[in-house]
Each structure stands twice: as C-alpha cells, then as structure tokens.
Design an enzyme around this catalytic site. Structure first.
Site, PDB file in Angstrom:
ATOM      1  N   HIS A 104     -13.097 -35.082  -8.404  1.00  0.00           N
ATOM      2  CA  HIS A 104     -14.671 -35.042  -8.351  1.00  0.00           C
ATOM      3  C   HIS A 104     -15.622 -36.168  -9.227  1.00  0.00           C
ATOM      4  CE1 HIS A 104     -18.788 -33.422  -9.327  1.00  0.00           C
ATOM      5  NE2 HIS A 104     -18.438 -32.854 -10.656  1.00  0.00           N
TER       6      HIS A 104
ATOM      7  N   HIS B  44     -17.096 -35.404 -17.705  1.00  0.00           N
ATOM      8  CA  HIS B  44     -18.075 -34.165 -18.188  1.00  0.00           C
ATOM      9  C   HIS B  44     -17.325 -32.609 -17.764  1.00  0.00           C
ATOM     10  CE1 HIS B  44     -18.507 -34.504 -13.565  1.00  0.00           C
ATOM     11  NE2 HIS B  44     -18.774 -32.938 -13.496  1.00  0.00           N
TER      12      HIS B  44
ATOM     13  N   ASP C  64     -23.885 -36.515 -11.669  1.00  0.00           N
ATOM     14  CA  ASP C  64     -22.664 -35.146 -11.523  1.00  0.00           C
ATOM     15  C   ASP C  64     -23.500 -34.561 -10.220  1.00  0.00           C
ATOM     16  OD1 ASP C  64     -21.085 -32.980 -11.409  1.00  0.00           O
ATOM     17  OD2 ASP C  64     -22.097 -32.171 -13.048  1.00  0.00           O
TER      18      ASP C  64
ATOM     19  N   ARG D  48       5.827 -13.112 -30.281  1.00  0.00           N
ATOM     20  CA  ARG D  48       6.185 -13.844 -28.858  1.00  0.00           C
ATOM     21  C   ARG D  48       5.096 -14.213 -28.203  1.00  0.00           C
ATOM     22  NH1 ARG D  48      10.616 -10.952 -30.570  1.00  0.00           N
ATOM     23  NH2 ARG D  48      12.367 -11.235 -29.852  1.00  0.00           N
TER      24      ARG D  48
HETATM   25  N1  LIG Z   1     -16.650 -21.897  -5.333  1.00  0.00           N
HETATM   26  C1  LIG Z   1     -17.796 -22.882  -6.373  1.00  0.00           C
HETATM   27  N2  LIG Z   1     -18.451 -23.189  -6.489  1.00  0.00           N
HETATM   28  C2  LIG Z   1     -19.339 -23.410  -7.260  1.00  0.00           C
HETATM   29  C3  LIG Z   1     -20.381 -22.598  -6.838  1.00  0.00           C
HETATM   30  N3  LIG Z   1     -21.574 -23.305  -7.018  1.00  0.00           N
HETATM   31  C4  LIG Z   1     -21.555 -23.863  -7.762  1.00  0.00           C
HETATM   32  N4  LIG Z   1     -19.885 -24.627  -7.458  1.00  0.00           N
HETATM   33  C5  LIG Z   1     -19.275 -25.226  -7.414  1.00  0.00           C
HETATM   34  C6  LIG Z   1     -20.943 -26.792  -6.656  1.00  0.00           C
HETATM   35  C7  LIG Z   1     -20.269 -27.881  -7.910  1.00  0.00           C
HETATM   36  O1  LIG Z   1     -19.043 -28.877  -7.382  1.00  0.00           O
HETATM   37  C8  LIG Z   1     -19.048 -27.746  -9.194  1.00  0.00           C
HETATM   38  C9  LIG Z   1     -20.664 -27.744 -10.558  1.00  0.00           C
HETATM   39  O2  LIG Z   1     -21.927 -26.788  -9.912  1.00  0.00           O
HETATM   40  P1  LIG Z   1     -22.696 -26.551 -11.049  1.00  0.00           P
HETATM   41  O3  LIG Z   1     -24.256 -27.355 -11.776  1.00  0.00           O
HETATM   42  O4  LIG Z   1     -23.005 -24.788 -10.960  1.00  0.00           O
HETATM   43  O5  LIG Z   1     -22.044 -25.837 -12.481  1.00  0.00           O
HETATM   44  P2  LIG Z   1     -21.489 -27.558 -14.259  1.00  0.00           P
HETATM   45  O6  LIG Z   1     -20.547 -26.553 -14.654  1.00  0.00           O
HETATM   46  O7  LIG Z   1     -21.582 -28.114 -13.261  1.00  0.00           O
HETATM   47  O8  LIG Z   1     -23.110 -27.130 -14.194  1.00  0.00           O
HETATM   48  P3  LIG Z   1     -23.418 -27.589 -15.799  1.00  0.00           P
HETATM   49  O9  LIG Z   1     -22.719 -28.396 -16.270  1.00  0.00           O
HETATM   50  O10 LIG Z   1     -23.195 -26.281 -16.308  1.00  0.00           O
HETATM   51  O11 LIG Z   1     -24.894 -28.155 -15.949  1.00  0.00           O
HETATM   52  O12 LIG Z   1     -19.151 -25.695  -8.284  1.00  0.00           O
HETATM   53  C10 LIG Z   1     -19.985 -21.340  -6.824  1.00  0.00           C
HETATM   54  O13 LIG Z   1     -20.511 -19.894  -6.419  1.00  0.00           O
HETATM   55  N5  LIG Z   1     -19.184 -21.124  -6.056  1.00  0.00           N
HETATM   56 MG   LIG Z   2     -20.267 -29.606 -15.572  1.00  0.00          MG
END
Ligand SMILES: Nc1nc2c(ncn2[C@H]2C[C@H](O)[C@@H](COP(=O)(O)OP(=O)(O)OP(=O)(O)O)O2)c(=O)[nH]1
Ligand SMILES: [Mg+2]
Length: 504
Positions: A69, A117, A268, A442
C-alpha cells in the site's frame, strides 16, 4: 501574511552532524538522496510487509499489506507533486515561490513521507491501537486525572495518582496518564524515526510525516481553527522537545502543519479507496459486478456526464468491451484506478495551489480532498462502500477481534515489568537479571535492545533526586512496553502470543 518562499521551509539540515553552510542545488539534492537511503534501508519499512492494511494475517500475496500500500501511496504522491510543480512552472511561479531549484527535494520529500506514512502503525492497525489504549486507560484512568485530586482516583499506579498540595507534580502526572492512553500510529511514527531508529533525517523530511499536530496528552476539544489538523494525536510527550525544535526549524506556528504533508495525506486517501475495494474482490468478498452495483446504488442521483459516469461507469463499460487477454475484473480495476487518479490528482494539485498561502503557513484546516465537490464525493463513495461491505465482513471482524485479543494479551503478559517498584526495575535494567525476579528477568530479556536503549537514554537524562523522577521513570517504562509491542508485525505478535500462552 508572510511571503511564500519554500527555501525557508525545505530545511535540509539534520538534528545531529548536520551539513553546514550554504549548499548548491546539487548538494541539497544529495542530502535528500541520503534521506532516501536511510528510509528505504530501514527495518521499520521492511516490517510493513507483515502489517495489516485491511485484511489481517493474509496469506494471499496479491492482497495488499502496509508495505505494498505504501509503495502505491508513494507513486500517487509523486504524481501529485509533479502535477503541482508543472502547474506552477506553466504559470511561471516556481521562482516566485522559491521552488525553481528545489523541485527535486520537493518530490523526494513527498515520496519518502508517503513510503513512511504508516511506519508507526501497530499490529492489526486500528484494533491494535484500540487494544493498547483500552489497556492503558483501564490502568491509568486518565479521566480521573483532570481537576482536583480526589479519593476516587482509580489509577492503579500510586506514583501517578494526584495528591493534595502537589499542583505542579499533579499536572505532570495528569499529562503522563493522558499521553500513555493515546497511543497513535502517526505519533509512534515520529517517535520511531527520531527516538528509536535515530534515522537523523532532515527536518523537512520528518516535518512531512507529522500528520496531526495535537499532542497526545491534550485534554478537551481542540480550537475550532485547528479542528481538522488536531483531529488525532500527532506526537507524544517523549518527543515534545524534539517537535518544538522541529517547528522552529521549519518555521511552523504551534499546531501548524508542514505544507507537503497535505500531499502525502491526499495520496493516501486516493490510493487506499480503490485498493481496498480491489482487495475485497481478490478476497472474494464480492465480485466486481456486485461492487459496481454497490457503487451505483450508493452514488444516489445518476445524471449523464456525472463524475460517477466518467470514472466508474466508464471503467465498467470499457472492461466489458475489450476483455481480450486480461480478465474483465482486472480490466475494471485498471480503468477504475486510472480514471480515479486522472480526476482526483489534478483536483488535489489545484486545491493545493489555490490555497497555497494557508497551506504554506500550515493552517489550512481541511484535507485537499475534503470539500463539497464531486471529487470528494467520489472518494467518500469508495470509502463508504468499503466500510459497509468490506470492513464489516464477518471474516474481517473475526480477525480484528483476535488481533485485539493478541495485543491486550501481550500487554497482560508483560505487565509484571510495569509492576516492579522503581528500585527493583532500575536494578533489573542495570544487572539484566535478578534472582528474586525470575519471570521479570526473562520478560526483560525479550525486549529489543533498541527499545531498551531508548528507555535507558531517556531515564539517564533525568535527575534521580527530583520529585518528578518516579513519574517520569514510569512514563518511559510504559513507553518501552508500547514501543516493543507496537513494533511487532502482525504475524510476530500472533506467534509470540501463542508461544507465551503455551498453546503451541
Ligand atoms: N479492516 C479494517 N480496515 C479499516 C478499518 N477502517 C479503516 N480501515 C482501512 C482503510 C485503509 O486502507 C486503512 C487506513 O484507514 P484510516 O484512514 O482509517 O486510518 P489511517 O491510520 O490511515 O488514518 P490516519 O493516518 O490516522 O489519518 O485502514 C476497519 O474498521 N477495519
Ligand atoms: Mg495512516
């Protein structure tokens, strides 16, 4: 408003052993090439290959991991950066903005920020994050640490409980309890590149991954002017001084963002919206045809020539017509990706240029692809279908629950290290083994050297006689545990949990 001059923003100096004096264009470019080498060769980047994007513990290598990704985000980021620079060039604005000799670094900083990122994300993504935060919140009760000391303070750690007449110390105790209860991937990313991996990147390169500008110990609503920029925690108390210096070096006001970060964020958003849907088809959660139907239904009003027609319908139609050698499914995603990029990238680039004064000053309180345009609506469409049809799939949710369990379980296993008294833990760190604490010894050996060193260094800078010492020592000890567990890959944490639970 200050003049827009990127020569004052793209700071190529480093925290340690920085190149000195005035540099030519070529020399500056070489400094950023060095950043690229440091980043690409970093084990933290390699670990992304076993971290969840959407599907935890996926065995099918065609489904994306955080690493694949991130490579795609890097490519989209580069495309947006080039688009911005060519538009500025056409308008003869490169020189006006001090960018004529900095186009190479501009692109490189964006690309590498895109690659990095997600570097601080824990195993199992948001579920790992939630597990860490719930665990620490339950033990530190940050909500009991606002206002006056009270006898109902449920914090399990005596040194962190607020006490009458100790206002200054109480403020620190409260800060620490909130900070540790707000683990966040982006904040961990800053900690990783600076404190843990000591990558000594240029100020500009680090500035570009400071996605949110809220400190993790923040309590209450952020100011309205910064509601978006401070949506999530962006850095920890342990990096407070470093981030203050970073702001100074990048000429950023408090809670402002580095201008190129908006590009990384848009890249992203653009990448994962289509990719997550494609992965779901690869995983047979739905067929391409069902997906098309979901998208069609979710768009609402269909008008001739709409953005939906230009991007999604067009991809669908084309994939039906010439399915010569490749499968119609592959063709659909190829056209969907290309059509989406060709619409969203120019839009994001133009929005960057149109809002340059606010973006340059770091105060633009939106994402580039967040407004009431059709372009933002298209992005929302993809995301909503993913939320409704992919993330909520029973198999995905099952694995997420297991991921949550693994991370909480590991924290529980390492808890004895957090229960040692200050004196005992200090002795353990010094001697590395204590007969009277066989389990703790440990567990301590299992922690990685890199993380232990960061703890030792942080604690060695404290003054042992100060009243703040027990509070700060405990803070760094908790960080050590969070660093260790969040630094694991999904698979490693899974295996480690099973081994420690003796179910192998
Ligand atoms: N399996 C799963 N994937 C999710 C969920 N919500 C978001 N994702 C996926 C979608 C994207 O491929 C990836 C990043 O989503 P987000 O924008 O919610 O998180 P990210 O950590 O990139 O946001 P941020 O950097 O904190 O602004 O995660 C979820 O509830 N379950
Ligand atoms: Mg992120």
């Amino acid at each position: 408003m200050a003049e827009i001059d990127f020569r004052n923003k793209i700071n190529w100096r480093r925290r340690y052993r920085s190149p000195q004096g005035v540099k030519t264009e070529r020399e500056i470019l070489r400094i950023f090439e060095s950043d690229r080498g440091r980043i690409i060769n970093s084990p933290a980047i390699r670990r992304l290959q076993q971290k969840t994007q959407v599907f935890p513990l996926e065995r099918n290598a065609a489904v994306r991991t955080r690493l694949t990704h991130s490579l795609e985000v890097q490519q989209v980021g580069r495309y947006i950066a080039k688009e911005i620079l060519s538009r500025l060039k056409e308008q003869h604005l490169l020189e006006t903005y001090g960018l004529d000799e900095l186009t190479g670094p501009f692109e490189s900083i964006v690309e590498m920020a895109c690659l990095m990122h997600d570097i601080g994300n824990p195993p199992f993504g948001h579920f790992g994050e939630a597990a860490i935060n719930d665990w620490f919140r339950q033990r530190l009760s940050p909500d009991d640490a606002v206002g006056q000391p009270s006898s109902d303070d449920r914090c399990e750690v005596v040194a962190l409980r607020l006490r009458e007449g100790e206002d200054e110390l109480n403020a620190l105790r409260s800060k620490v309890r909130h900070d540790l209860s707000h683990f966040e991937g982006n904040a961990q990313g800053i900690r990783l590149v600076h404190t843990l991996m000591r990558m000594n990147l240029t100020w500009a390169q680090v500035g570009c991954i400071l996605k949110y500008t809220r400190p993790a110990w923040w309590v209450g609503e952020p100011p309205v002017s910064h509601s978006y920029l401070m949506k999530k925690p962006g850095y920890y108390f342990s990096e407070e001084a470093y981030v203050a210096r970073l702001r100074k070096e990048l000429d950023l006001d408090i809670y402002s963002r580095f201008p190129l970060t908006w590009i990384m964020e848009a890249a992203d958003d653009i990448s994962y919206c289509v990719a997550d849907l494609e992965d779901a088809v690869e995983k047979r959660i739905f067929t391409a045809e069902q997906l098309y139907q979901h998208l069609y239904d979710a768009w609402g009003q269909h008008e001739k020539g709409s953005l939906f027609a230009q991007v999604v319908e067009n991809a669908w139609d084309k994939s039906r017509v010439n399915s010569l050698s490749r499968s119609a499914e592959d063709q659909f995603f190829m056209y969907l990706r290309v059509n989406t990029l060709n619409k969203l990238v120019p839009y994001a680039a133009q929005r960057f240029i149109d809002n340059l004064p606010e973006i340059f000053s770091g105060k633009f309180n939106y994402a580039l692809l967040e407004d009431d345009s059709d372009f933002s609506q298209l992005l929302e469409l993809y995301k909503n279908v993913a939320i409704k049809k992919v993330f909520s799939h029973p198999d995905v949710e099952q694995l997420e629950l297991q991921g949550y369990r693994v991370i909480s379980g590991l924290l529980e296993i390492y808890r004895p290290l957090l229960q040692l008294s200050l004196a005992d833990f200090t002795e353990l760190v010094e001697k590395e083994r204590l007969r009277r604490f066989p389990i703790e010894s440990r567990l301590f050996h299992k922690l990685s050297t890199r993380h232990r060193l960061a703890y030792v260094e942080a604690v060695s800078k404290l003054s042992p006689d100060a009243l703040t010492y027990p509070v700060l020592e405990y803070y760094h000890r908790c960080r050590l545990i969070q660093d260790y567990i969040s630094g694991m890959t999904d698979l490693y944490s899974w295996d480690e949990y099973r081994r420690m639970m003796a179910v192998e």
